[in-house]
Write a protein that holds these residues in place. Structure first.
Motif, PDB file in Angstrom:
ATOM      1  N   GLU A   1      -1.778  -1.494  25.619  1.00 47.27           N
ATOM      2  CA  GLU A   1      -1.373  -0.213  25.780  1.00 47.27           C
ATOM      3  C   GLU A   1      -0.945   0.326  25.097  1.00 47.27           C
ATOM      4  N   LEU A   2      -1.342   1.856  25.272  1.00 47.44           N
ATOM      5  CA  LEU A   2      -1.132   3.621  24.353  1.00 47.44           C
ATOM      6  C   LEU A   2      -0.156   3.572  24.635  1.00 47.44           C
ATOM      7  N   THR A   3       0.129   4.314  23.289  1.00 45.34           N
ATOM      8  CA  THR A   3       1.476   5.038  23.398  1.00 45.34           C
ATOM      9  C   THR A   3       1.146   6.530  22.569  1.00 45.34           C
ATOM     10  N   LYS A   4       1.797   7.447  22.913  1.00 45.59           N
ATOM     11  CA  LYS A   4       1.217   8.829  22.206  1.00 45.59           C
ATOM     12  C   LYS A   4       1.501   8.632  21.423  1.00 45.59           C
ATOM     13  N   GLY A   5       0.688   9.872  19.897  1.00 37.23           N
ATOM     14  CA  GLY A   5       0.796   9.993  18.713  1.00 37.23           C
ATOM     15  C   GLY A   5      -0.467   8.441  17.978  1.00 37.23           C
ATOM     16  N   THR A   6       0.220   9.351  16.892  1.00 34.06           N
ATOM     17  CA  THR A   6      -0.480   7.922  15.608  1.00 34.06           C
ATOM     18  C   THR A   6      -0.154   7.613  14.903  1.00 34.06           C
ATOM     19  N   GLU A   7      -0.444   6.759  14.182  1.00 36.68           N
ATOM     20  CA  GLU A   7       0.326   5.728  13.268  1.00 36.68           C
ATOM     21  C   GLU A   7       0.783   6.632  11.615  1.00 36.68           C
ATOM     22  N   GLU A   8       2.067   6.064  11.432  1.00 34.81           N
ATOM     23  CA  GLU A   8       1.885   6.996  10.022  1.00 34.81           C
ATOM     24  C   GLU A   8       1.533   5.665   9.151  1.00 34.81           C
ATOM     25  N   LEU A   9       0.832   5.407   8.020  1.00 33.82           N
ATOM     26  CA  LEU A   9       0.507   4.799   7.107  1.00 33.82           C
ATOM     27  C   LEU A   9       2.081   4.749   6.248  1.00 33.82           C
ATOM     28  N   ARG A  10       2.409   3.723   5.903  1.00 29.77           N
ATOM     29  CA  ARG A  10       3.491   3.738   4.342  1.00 29.77           C
ATOM     30  C   ARG A  10       2.504   3.135   3.430  1.00 29.77           C
ATOM     31  N   ARG A  11       2.330   3.693   2.283  1.00 31.68           N
ATOM     32  CA  ARG A  11       1.980   3.052   0.544  1.00 31.68           C
ATOM     33  C   ARG A  11       3.020   3.224   0.085  1.00 31.68           C
ATOM     34  N   PRO A  12       4.399   2.059   0.419  1.00 33.13           N
ATOM     35  CA  PRO A  12       5.215   2.361  -0.755  1.00 33.13           C
ATOM     36  C   PRO A  12       4.503   1.856  -2.358  1.00 33.13           C
ATOM     37  N   GLN A  13       3.858   1.948  -2.777  1.00 31.25           N
ATOM     38  CA  GLN A  13       3.760   1.535  -3.950  1.00 31.25           C
ATOM     39  C   GLN A  13       2.411   2.315  -4.434  1.00 31.25           C
ATOM     40  N   THR A  14       2.310   3.067  -3.737  1.00 31.81           N
ATOM     41  CA  THR A  14       1.235   4.163  -4.213  1.00 31.81           C
ATOM     42  C   THR A  14       2.089   5.236  -5.309  1.00 31.81           C
ATOM     43  N   PRO A  15       2.200   5.497  -6.615  1.00 33.92           N
ATOM     44  CA  PRO A  15       2.487   6.254  -7.612  1.00 33.92           C
ATOM     45  C   PRO A  15       3.634   7.210  -7.257  1.00 33.92           C
ATOM     46  N   GLN A  16       4.118   8.081  -7.439  1.00 29.57           N
ATOM     47  CA  GLN A  16       4.111   9.425  -7.817  1.00 29.57           C
ATOM     48  C   GLN A  16       4.869   9.638  -8.421  1.00 29.57           C
ATOM     49  N   PRO A  17       4.675  11.432  -9.096  1.00 25.60           N
ATOM     50  CA  PRO A  17       4.830  12.504  -9.641  1.00 25.60           C
ATOM     51  C   PRO A  17       6.370  12.272  -9.537  1.00 25.60           C
ATOM     52  N   PRO A  18       7.032  12.643 -10.845  1.00 24.21           N
ATOM     53  CA  PRO A  18       6.563  12.410 -12.160  1.00 24.21           C
ATOM     54  C   PRO A  18       6.155  11.402 -12.388  1.00 24.21           C
ATOM     55  N   PHE A  19       5.722  11.120 -13.763  1.00 23.07           N
ATOM     56  CA  PHE A  19       4.951  10.161 -14.255  1.00 23.07           C
ATOM     57  C   PHE A  19       5.156  10.203 -15.439  1.00 23.07           C
ATOM     58  N   PRO A  20       5.688   8.403 -16.089  1.00 30.24           N
ATOM     59  CA  PRO A  20       6.576   8.738 -17.497  1.00 30.24           C
ATOM     60  C   PRO A  20       5.599   8.989 -18.310  1.00 30.24           C
ATOM     61  N   TYR A  21       3.919   8.562 -18.472  1.00 35.67           N
ATOM     62  CA  TYR A  21       3.018   8.870 -19.204  1.00 35.67           C
ATOM     63  C   TYR A  21       2.023   9.763 -18.897  1.00 35.67           C
ATOM     64  N   GLU A  22       1.127   9.871 -19.515  1.00 36.69           N
ATOM     65  CA  GLU A  22       0.098  10.899 -20.389  1.00 36.69           C
ATOM     66  C   GLU A  22      -1.244  10.455 -19.730  1.00 36.69           C
ATOM     67  N   THR A  23      -2.002  11.566 -19.252  1.00 33.13           N
ATOM     68  CA  THR A  23      -2.983  11.011 -18.044  1.00 33.13           C
ATOM     69  C   THR A  23      -3.982  12.327 -18.692  1.00 33.13           C
ATOM     70  N   GLU A  24      -5.969  11.936 -19.011  1.00 30.79           N
ATOM     71  CA  GLU A  24      -6.504  12.951 -18.994  1.00 30.79           C
ATOM     72  C   GLU A  24      -7.728  12.739 -18.547  1.00 30.79           C
ATOM     73  N   GLU A  25      -8.269  13.932 -18.268  1.00 28.98           N
ATOM     74  CA  GLU A  25      -9.155  13.907 -17.262  1.00 28.98           C
ATOM     75  C   GLU A  25     -10.630  13.743 -18.466  1.00 28.98           C
ATOM     76  N   VAL A  26     -11.236  12.851 -17.799  1.00 28.38           N
ATOM     77  CA  VAL A  26     -12.512  12.700 -19.181  1.00 28.38           C
ATOM     78  C   VAL A  26     -13.799  12.477 -18.311  1.00 28.38           C
ATOM     79  N   THR A  27     -15.251  12.582 -19.207  1.00 26.62           N
ATOM     80  CA  THR A  27     -16.277  12.331 -18.274  1.00 26.62           C
ATOM     81  C   THR A  27     -16.963  11.767 -19.457  1.00 26.62           C
ATOM     82  N   PHE A  28     -17.815  10.567 -19.153  1.00 22.96           N
ATOM     83  CA  PHE A  28     -18.902   9.976 -19.970  1.00 22.96           C
ATOM     84  C   PHE A  28     -20.454  10.120 -19.323  1.00 22.96           C
ATOM     85  N   ARG A  29     -21.163   9.598 -20.381  1.00 24.95           N
ATOM     86  CA  ARG A  29     -22.663   9.635 -19.431  1.00 24.95           C
ATOM     87  C   ARG A  29     -23.348   8.247 -19.674  1.00 24.95           C
TER      88      ARG A  29
END
Length: 414
Positions: free
Chosen positions: A111-139
């Motif tokens: 049985e199909l209902t019109k529309g698509t599923e809305e996925l809930r991901r309640p544990q995904t962290p959302q800004p603003p964050f109380p800590y610093e982050t830094e974008e880095v690269t290594f080789r």
């Protein structure tokens, strides 16, 4: 080591037609397979007076599959996928398409209902964050790979203080994955990194070679030994920062296997192995197939020898290497503190087989810990069956108990 495909798979075909406007749109339903439920989406899109129809199986990461038309009217539709002997037919009733999905002689209501599923991901962290982050690269010079990642500092960390933090390097499971080890909108490494930062622990998570912002490095012919050199380069980079008291690894699935490789080489100060493998690859692969067969009501009689002779496995360098690899020696040679954990409903790295082997092989140490969690699957979600098709449908990204145990164990190493 996270993605498997159920026997019912929608394949490719084509369809165009005209239909009543009420049928236009996306329609979603659950196909009840008994041991699991599989999400099916039927998409009807009208373009230039014609209707294009596709199907999605989002629980299997399959989208946009063209369908063949058998019949279409103002309130009814029938499609077929001849390559796998499957079909679906339904009629619009009370705002839903009520019909039947058939494959290989097996018919199931859908049985199909019109529309698509809305996925809930309640544990995904959302800004603003109380800590610093830094974008880095290594080789990784040997493999010509530049790895890009996010270094997350603990809450309240003072860069001028002489007190140094502990830091972990995240190592993903098999397949090309981004720094969050993202799957079905779940971002387990991001969730763990956020939790660790709030509990005084730094972390670096990076995109796998040739994935996301990471560049270079052979992927087609790469094995876990190659990916281990990427991780080793990450450890070396963290040590070069001279900002951390100890540098460890959190490895999931293949990442746990890699963690023991580097542990045996003395390259990591500690290791958290999340569903890491403890037995030879052909034995593990046979156990995966057998548990899925048994859960489908079929006899699980696949042998390691059959796995090794599988021509599909022999075609892929990673699989060929993995079936021959036995982690026993590296586990036994790992002298750093180890926390090895697994869920008792893991259908991919069977806890009773792998965690038991790790516990037996690890050198005796007061700092070592092994723990099996009741009701958790390969992603450490609370699950009904543990089957991979549940991953997307579960809102929880990772068990809070697991998050707490990892942070507590690492902090005890200070």
């Amino acid at each position: 080591m996270k993605k498997t495909i159920l026997p019912i798979i929608l394949a490719l075909s084509t369809m165009t037609a005209t239909a009543q406007v009420d049928l236009i749109g996306s329609w979603t339903g659950k196909l009840d397979l008994g041991i699991a439920k599989l999400t099916i989406v039927l998409n009807l899109k009208q373009t230039d007076g014609q209707v294009n129809v596709t199907m999605d199986s989002p629980d299997q990461s399959v989208k946009g599959i063209p369908c063949e038309k058998d019949f279409m009217s103002d309130d009814s539709i029938a499609v077929s996928v001849k390559s796998i002997n499957a079909s679906y037919g339904g009629r619009l009733k009370d705002g839903k398409i009520v019909g039947t999905f058939t494959q290989n002689g097996m018919s199931l209501p859908l049985e199909l209902t019109k529309g698509t599923e809305e996925l809930r991901r309640p544990q995904t962290p959302q800004p603003p964050f109380p800590y610093e982050t830094e974008e880095v690269t290594f080789r990784n010079e040997r493999d010509s790979a530049t790895l890009a990642g996010t270094l997350t500092w603990p809450v309240g960390y003072n860069h001028k203080s002489r007190k140094k933090s502990l830091v972990v390097l995240f190592v993903t499971g098999s397949g090309q994955e981004n720094r969050d080890e993202e799957i079905y909108d779940h971002k387990p490494f991001l969730v763990i990194a956020d939790y660790l930062a709030r509990h005084g622990i730094a972390s670096l998570r990076y995109d796998d070679r040739a994935t996301g912002a990471s560049k270079g490095g052979d992927v087609r012919n790469a094995t876990s030994e190659d990916f281990a050199r990427d991780a080793a380069s990450g450890l070396e980079y963290l040590r070069s920062r001279k900002a951390f008291a100890k540098v460890g690894i959190i490895g999931h699935s293949e990442g746990g296997l890699i963690g023991f490789m580097l542990g045996a080489q003395g390259k990591t100060d500690f290791l958290v192995s999340m569903a890491g493998t403890g037995v030879k690859g052909d034995t593990l692969a046979a156990s995966q197939k057998n548990i899925m067969l048994k859960m489908s009501g079929l006899p699980g009689t696949v042998t390691a020898e059959q796995i090794r002779k599988d021509p599909q496995i022999q075609k892929v360098p990673w699989y060929r290497w993995f079936t021959d690899y036995d982690p026993s020696a590296n586990i036994a040679a790992t002298r750093c503190p180890v926390f090895a954990l697994n869920g008792d409903r893991d259908c991919q790295v069977i806890s009773s087989l792998n965690l038991t082997a790790i516990e037996r092989l690890l050198p005796k140490s007061k700092n070592n810990l092994t723990k099996e969690y009741l009701g958790l699957n390969h992603l450490f979600q609370h699950s009904a069956t543990g089957q991979p098709n549940e991953y997307r449908q579960i809102e929880e990204t990772i068990s809070p108990e697991v998050l707490s145990d990892i942070a507590d164990w690492i902090n005890r190493l200070r």
